[in-house]
Scaffold this motif. Structure first.
Motif, short mmCIF file in Angstrom:
data_model
loop_
_atom_site.label_atom_id
_atom_site.label_comp_id
_atom_site.label_asym_id
_atom_site.label_seq_id
_atom_site.Cartn_x
_atom_site.Cartn_y
_atom_site.Cartn_z
N ILE A 146 41.39 72.22 -24.49
CA ILE A 146 41.42 73.63 -24.60
C ILE A 146 40.26 74.10 -23.67
CG2 ILE A 146 41.14 75.22 -26.53
CD1 ILE A 146 41.85 73.03 -28.40
N LEU A 149 42.68 78.90 -23.78
CA LEU A 149 42.21 79.42 -25.11
C LEU A 149 42.35 80.82 -25.62
CD1 LEU A 149 40.70 78.73 -27.63
CD2 LEU A 149 38.50 79.62 -26.75
N CYS A 160 35.13 81.65 -33.47
CA CYS A 160 36.12 80.80 -34.37
C CYS A 160 37.50 80.91 -34.23
CB CYS A 160 35.63 81.21 -35.83
SG CYS A 160 34.00 80.70 -36.21
N ILE A 199 39.93 79.53 -31.44
CA ILE A 199 39.64 78.07 -31.51
C ILE A 199 40.53 77.44 -32.68
CG2 ILE A 199 38.19 76.08 -31.42
CD1 ILE A 199 36.17 77.95 -30.25
N ASP A 200 40.12 78.03 -33.70
CA ASP A 200 40.63 77.68 -35.07
C ASP A 200 42.46 77.72 -34.93
OD1 ASP A 200 41.17 76.99 -37.70
OD2 ASP A 200 40.90 78.93 -38.53
N CYS A 258 44.32 77.54 -32.10
CA CYS A 258 44.82 76.54 -31.30
C CYS A 258 44.85 75.27 -31.75
CB CYS A 258 44.05 76.70 -30.07
SG CYS A 258 44.37 75.66 -28.56
N PHE A 284 34.24 67.88 -28.82
CA PHE A 284 33.64 69.14 -28.04
C PHE A 284 32.64 68.75 -27.15
CE2 PHE A 284 29.95 72.25 -28.53
CZ PHE A 284 30.68 73.40 -27.65
N LEU A 296 37.75 70.09 -26.59
CA LEU A 296 37.52 71.57 -26.57
C LEU A 296 36.21 71.69 -25.46
CD1 LEU A 296 37.62 74.41 -27.51
CD2 LEU A 296 36.03 73.73 -29.32
N ILE A 328 29.42 77.83 -28.76
CA ILE A 328 30.70 78.25 -29.77
C ILE A 328 29.75 78.37 -31.03
CG2 ILE A 328 32.49 77.18 -28.56
CD1 ILE A 328 32.56 74.81 -30.46
N VAL A 347 32.50 76.14 -36.12
CA VAL A 347 33.74 75.67 -35.46
C VAL A 347 33.08 73.97 -35.59
CG1 VAL A 347 34.77 74.75 -33.18
CG2 VAL A 347 34.59 77.17 -34.05
#
Ligand code: ADE
Length: 230
Positions: free
Chosen positions: A6, A38, A64, A67-68, A70, A85, A110, A117, A121
């Motif tokens: 991502i 993203l 958030c 990303i959440d 996806c 990450f 990610l 970020i 997350v």
């Protein structure tokens, strides 16, 4: 194996996943690599995925929500063994970590960007934070590429000669021995060691091991600390 990456810079990774050993491993069906933009997961009409940090700090922070959305979408489709990450304050990437990750079924990587970020997350979605070294990159894409490359090349069948992945530097905590190819003599640069031309397999193996030990002692003595070879 399946690797979902991502990123806000999918173009940076698109060629990498199609080329060389990683590209061939995909064609052979050993791995599927999917790169997700993203920005396709934000509800913002300007496709923004970052915002100013609370507290008045400098830089932008990835939000958030995209990303959440996806990761939740991906998780609703299959199980993931790790959600990684990429960040300079993560655990240092290494050959043992690559070996372990290559045994996973599915992983998400990610890529971090900007100042970072939203910390929530990391607390709620991320299972592993990984750094590729003590320096700061502009984003996590190159770190994701490094990790993917190291993981994919050790998948059985990814490299023609399977033995060659096993004899890499670091696979047994030793640096690899020198290698040579034709011609056996070139200019006045010296001759390839006789033992390699002897055809004597046992002697060649022994030479290779001695070279590995000697190079490791000289170049990376830290790798031998606490071992009988120290
Ligand atoms: N993002 C920025 N720097 C990084 C690093 N050294 N490792 C992993 N991700 C990063």
């Amino acid at each position: 194996m399946r690797i979902d990456i991502i990123t806000v810079l999918p173009e940076l990774l698109e060629n990498f996943t199609k080329e060389s050993i990683v590209g061939r491993a995909q064609k052979k069906g050993l791995v599927e690599i999917h790169v997700h933009n993203l920005r396709d997961y934000t509800l913002d009409k300007w496709r923004r995925v970052d915002d100013y940090p609370f507290g008045g700090f400098a830089g932008m922070v990835m939000q958030c929500e995209p990303i959440d959305r996806c990761i939740s979408q991906l998780k609703s489709e299959r199980h993931y063994d790790e959600v990684i990450f990429t960040t300079p304050d993560g655990e240092q990437f290494s050959q043992p970590m690559a070996n372990k990750l290559s045994l996973c079924g599915n992983i998400i990587i990610l890529c971090g960007h900007y100042k970072g970020i939203d910390y929530r997350v990391r607390e709620h979605l991320i299972t592993k934070e990984v750094s590729i070294g003590d320096y700061v990159l502009t984003g996590g894409e190159l770190a994701a590429a490094v990790m993917t490359d190291a993981i994919v090349r050790i998948l059985p069948g990814a490299i023609g000669d399977e033995q060659s992945a096993l004899s890499d530097s670091f696979q047994d905590n030793l640096l690899a021995a020198p290698v040579y190819t034709r011609p056996a003599e070139y200019k006045d640069w010296g001759r390839v060691p006789d033992v390699l031309l002897s055809g004597h397999e046992a002697r060649i193996k022994e030479w290779e091991l001695q070279q590995s030990i000697e190079r490791t002692r000289r170049l990376r003595p830290d790798l031998l600390r606490g071992t009988p070879l120290e």
